[in-house]
Each structure stands twice: as structure tokens, then as C-alpha cells.
Scaffold this motif. Structure first.
Motif, PDB file in Angstrom:
ATOM      1  N   GLN A 181      -3.390   1.263  -3.133  1.00 29.45           N
ATOM      2  CA  GLN A 181      -1.947   1.451  -3.176  1.00 29.45           C
ATOM      3  C   GLN A 181      -1.642   2.938  -3.305  1.00 29.45           C
ATOM      4  OE1 GLN A 181       0.020  -1.067  -6.085  1.00 29.45           O
ATOM      5  NE2 GLN A 181      -1.541  -2.659  -5.829  1.00 29.45           N
ATOM      6  N   GLU A 203      -1.534  -0.267   1.100  1.00 27.09           N
ATOM      7  CA  GLU A 203      -0.077  -0.229   1.092  1.00 27.09           C
ATOM      8  C   GLU A 203       0.395   1.150   0.665  1.00 27.09           C
ATOM      9  OE1 GLU A 203       3.806  -2.767  -0.430  1.00 27.09           O
ATOM     10  OE2 GLU A 203       1.840  -3.143  -1.352  1.00 27.09           O
ATOM     11  N   ARG A 225       0.185  -1.788   5.290  1.00 27.91           N
ATOM     12  CA  ARG A 225       1.640  -1.779   5.179  1.00 27.91           C
ATOM     13  C   ARG A 225       2.144  -0.374   4.826  1.00 27.91           C
ATOM     14  NH1 ARG A 225       4.315  -6.692   4.718  1.00 27.91           N
ATOM     15  NH2 ARG A 225       2.954  -8.515   4.738  1.00 27.91           N
TER      16      ARG A 225
END
Length: 405
Positions: A181, A203, A225
Motif C-alpha cells: 500500500q 494499491e 489499483r
């Protein structure tokens, strides 16, 4: 017969002494407390900590420097190392020709690099929390994980924020980066001159750019993402023979973006990149869905969903490009095509941009005319007659449904 032993220490001097006398295979456990200074590892050991074990470098140099292979560092809080990027000040600095290092489940907070390595192999960095200095300008911070000429690193499950780039890979090979992340930084993953890398399940949120592939080859970027990027979700800059598939990019928006400068937020930006596949991605609600320029024509683009972008396509070039493969194109929100045989493919080709779009890019002050009856009439006339050599983007098999795989 193994003579490996486990030792525990409770103060800085005890830690330095134990590091000096330990041997290959030993383990050192840090009791809860603050260990001040800079520490060196010259033997293949495991260094781990109880909850509350903190290494504080007091604003100088690197907190831990590793000089040998087969070292594991886990469950430590490492903080307050130096901020001199030229000297590679790091929370954990891995020296040249050091292999099989494992950095697991640590929390690192400091101004320079989080983990830094050059000329090494088989480094694993997993389940760490790495944060930089939010008061520094992004480009003055160190990267969360900086790897130069490192082969076969594995970067897994980390949370990285307030750094320059989350993971920076330069001149390496065979990196595997997944389930990380990234937020509040320049780029989530930044490849430079790298080959045969793989990244998935990552992400990136509130970044300048999600995933930057620059001058690299054979990168497989999939199932990642990006949301709320300022510059781009994915960048292909002089990158070749790579695959960008099944990624999800939304809300790429630059509040200071200007059409005449070409710096609007882009779902994907293809710049001078050739022989890549861009397939089955979602590019949604951004300033521009896909921007292609400077010789980026030689790529396959199909199976993607372009949904509610302010401008779906911006292509700066003079060629006619076909964006479909094997009778399968892309989905374009706002395209009202017919599908008479109900095969999921529209009956007529779709041109997502035309000569009038290019006119508005060159003269953005005229954009207020875009929805006027005069422009609608000109678009109709243009669709009936070709003026000069055809160019731009054509999707001969546009998809009717957004969820078609």
C-alpha cells in the motif's frame, strides 16, 4: 552439528558488544527499550525485538548497516536516521554483494531511505511500515525501498507513505512486488532500466503517479489499483515488451492541469513506448483516460474500459491507430452504438477522438464551443467525409458492455 545460540540484550552497549561477537546463525533478541546510535552487522545473524524495542539513530547516518549475507531483521522500531541521500542514509542500509537479506515486520520512520541496497540479490522486504518526513519536499525525501542493481528481490505486504517513491527499482531484474500500500508520495512503484519484473495486488492512493515504468522491458503489471493520482495512474515511458492488464485507475486529476501544457491527470500515459499490451484495464473518472504521444503508436490496446473520463483519449500523432485485437475492442462510456446480433460488439467502429478534438487541444480557449450546435454539425460533416489522410484512433469492435472480459 549446529553451535548457533540465542542472546538477549537490554542496552546500546550490550547490543554493540553482542553484534561484534556473534557468529553465523546466532539470534539476538532486543528487550523493550531505546537503543541509541548506529549499529553494524558483520555476521549472518537474526536480529529481532520484543514489543517496544526501538533503535534510534539520533538523526545521524544509517541506523543499521548490514555487511554480510544471510541476515534477518524483524519486529523492530527503527527511527530518526539521517537525511543525506548522497551518503545513502537509511533505516537499514545493505552493502554491496550482500545476499539473502530478510527485512520483516518492522516499523521504520526517518528522513532518508527506509531500506537501501545496491549490487545485491535475493532481498525480501515484507510486512513493514515505512514512513518518511512529511515536512520535506517529496523529491528531497528518500525512497521507502531503494534497490539498484538488485536481482530477484521480493517486496510484499508493506505500507509505505510520506516518502519520495514507495519502491524504486533501478537496473535490476526479476523483482516481485505485491500486496503493498502506497500513499502521500511521488510514485508508488518506479522502474528505471529494469527487466523482467512483476507487480500485482498493490494499491496507490493520493500519489503523484501510481506505477511508473521508465526505460524498462518485460514488466508484467496486473491487478493493481490507483485512485486520486495527480499525474497518472500508469506511465509507460520508453518501455517495451511489457503487459499492463486488469488494473483499476480512477480519479486521476490535476487541479492545476492545463490542456495547453498537457499536464492533466491521466489514467495511463504512453510516451515513446513500443510493443506493449494494454488490456482489460479500467480507466475511470479522470481528466484523460489514455494519453499517447511521442512515438507511442506501436502498442496493442484492447479489452479496456474507459468510463466517464473528461477526455477519453488524447493522441498526439499523425497515424491511424487500430485499438482492437481479434475482433475485440474497448468499452467507451457515452458511445451509443448498436449491437444488432447481440454479440456484445457494436456494429460500427468508434472514433474516440477526431480532428475537432485536436483543434481544441491546440486552442483550449475555444473549449466552450465543444457542445454547441455548430460543433455538432461539424462533427457530423467530418463523419461523412474524410479530409486528407485519416489519422487518430479507431476502435473497429467497440464493446457494448462494461463488464465484458
Amino acid at each position: 552439528m549446529s553451535f548457533a545460540a540465542t542472546y538477549s540484550v537490554s542496552d546500546s552497549e550490550g547490543l554493540k558488544a553482542q553484534l561484534a561477537q556473534s557468529r553465523l546463525g546466532d539470534s539476538i533478541l532486543l528487550r523493550a527499550g531505546i537503543y541509541s546510535g548506529q549499529f553494524e552487522i558483520h555476521h549472518g545473524i537474526t536480529l529481532t525485538g520484543e514489543k517496544g524495542a526501538v533503535i534510534d539513530a539520533q538523526g545521524l547516518g544509517s541506523a543499521i548497516t548490514i555487511f554480510v549475507s544471510d541476515v534477518t531483521i524483524s519486529n523492530l522500531e527503527i527511527q530518526n536516521w539521517g537525511g543525506d541521500l548522497y551518503e545513502r542514509n537509511s533505516g537499514i542500509l545493505i552493502q554491496d554483494l550482500v545476499h539473502r537479506t530478510k527485512i520483516e515486520s518492522n516499523r521504520l520512520t526517518g528522513r532518508g531511505f527506509g531500506v537501501c541496497a545496491e549490487n545485491s540479490a535475493n532481498i525480501t522486504v515484507s510486512d513493514n511500515i515505512i514512513s518518511g518526513d512529511p515536512e520535506r519536499h517529496k523529491l528531497d525525501r528518500g525512497d521507502g525501498i531503494y534497490l539498484k542493481r538488485v536481482e530477484s528481490p521480493v517486496i510484499e505486504g508493506n505500507k509505505i507513505f510520506h516518502v519520495r517513491d514507495g519502491v524504486y527499482i533501478e537496473a535490476g531484474k526479476h523483482s516481485l512486488i505485491f500486496d503493498n500500500q502506497f500513499s502521500e508520495q511521488q510514485y508508488g512503484i518506479h522502474y528505471m532500466y529494469s527487466k523482467r519484473d512483476e507487480a500485482y495486488g498493490n494499491e496507490a492512493v493520493d500519489v503523484d503517479g501510481g506505477y511508473a515504468l521508465m526505460s524498462s522491458e518485460e514488466i508484467n503489471l496486473y491487478h493493481n489499483r490507483v485512485s486520486r493520482a495527480k499525474e497518472f495512474g500508469v506511465l509507460l515511458n520508453m518501455t517495451h515488451n511489457s503487459v499492463v492488464s486488469s488494473n483499476r485507475v480512477s480519479d486521476a486529476h490535476n487541479p492545476q492541469g492545463k490542456v495547453e501544457l498537457g499536464n492533466e491527470g491521466k489514467g495511463i500515459f504512453v510516451y515513446g513506448a513500443l510493443d506493449n499490451e494494454i488490456k482489460n484495464n479500467l480507466f475511470a473518472t479522470s481528466d484523460i483516460g489514455i494519453y499517447m504521444a511521442m512515438g507511442g503508436e506501436g502498442n496493442l490496446v484492447y479489452g479496456n474500459q474507459f468510463v466517464n473520463n473528461r477526455t477519453q483519449v488524447k493522441y498526439v500523432g499523425e497515424q491511424l491507430l487500430e485499438w482492437s485485437r481479434d475482433s475485440r475492442g474497448n468499452y467507451w462510456s457515452g458511445y451509443m452504438g448498436w449491437d444488432s446480433n447481440r454479440d456484445g460488439i457494436a456494429d460500427n467502429p468508434y472514433r474516440p477522438n477526431d480532428g475537432l478534438d485536436k483543434l481544441f487541444w491546440l486552442y483550449p480557449e475555444a473549449r466552450f464551443l465543444m457542445n454547441s450546435p455548430v460543433v455538432a454539425l461539424l462533427r457530423w460533416v467530418q463523419s461523412q467525409f474524410e479530409f486528407g489522410e485519416p489519422n487518430g484512433i479507431v476502435d473497429s469492435f467497440p464493446l457494448i458492455s462494461a463488464d465484458m472480459e
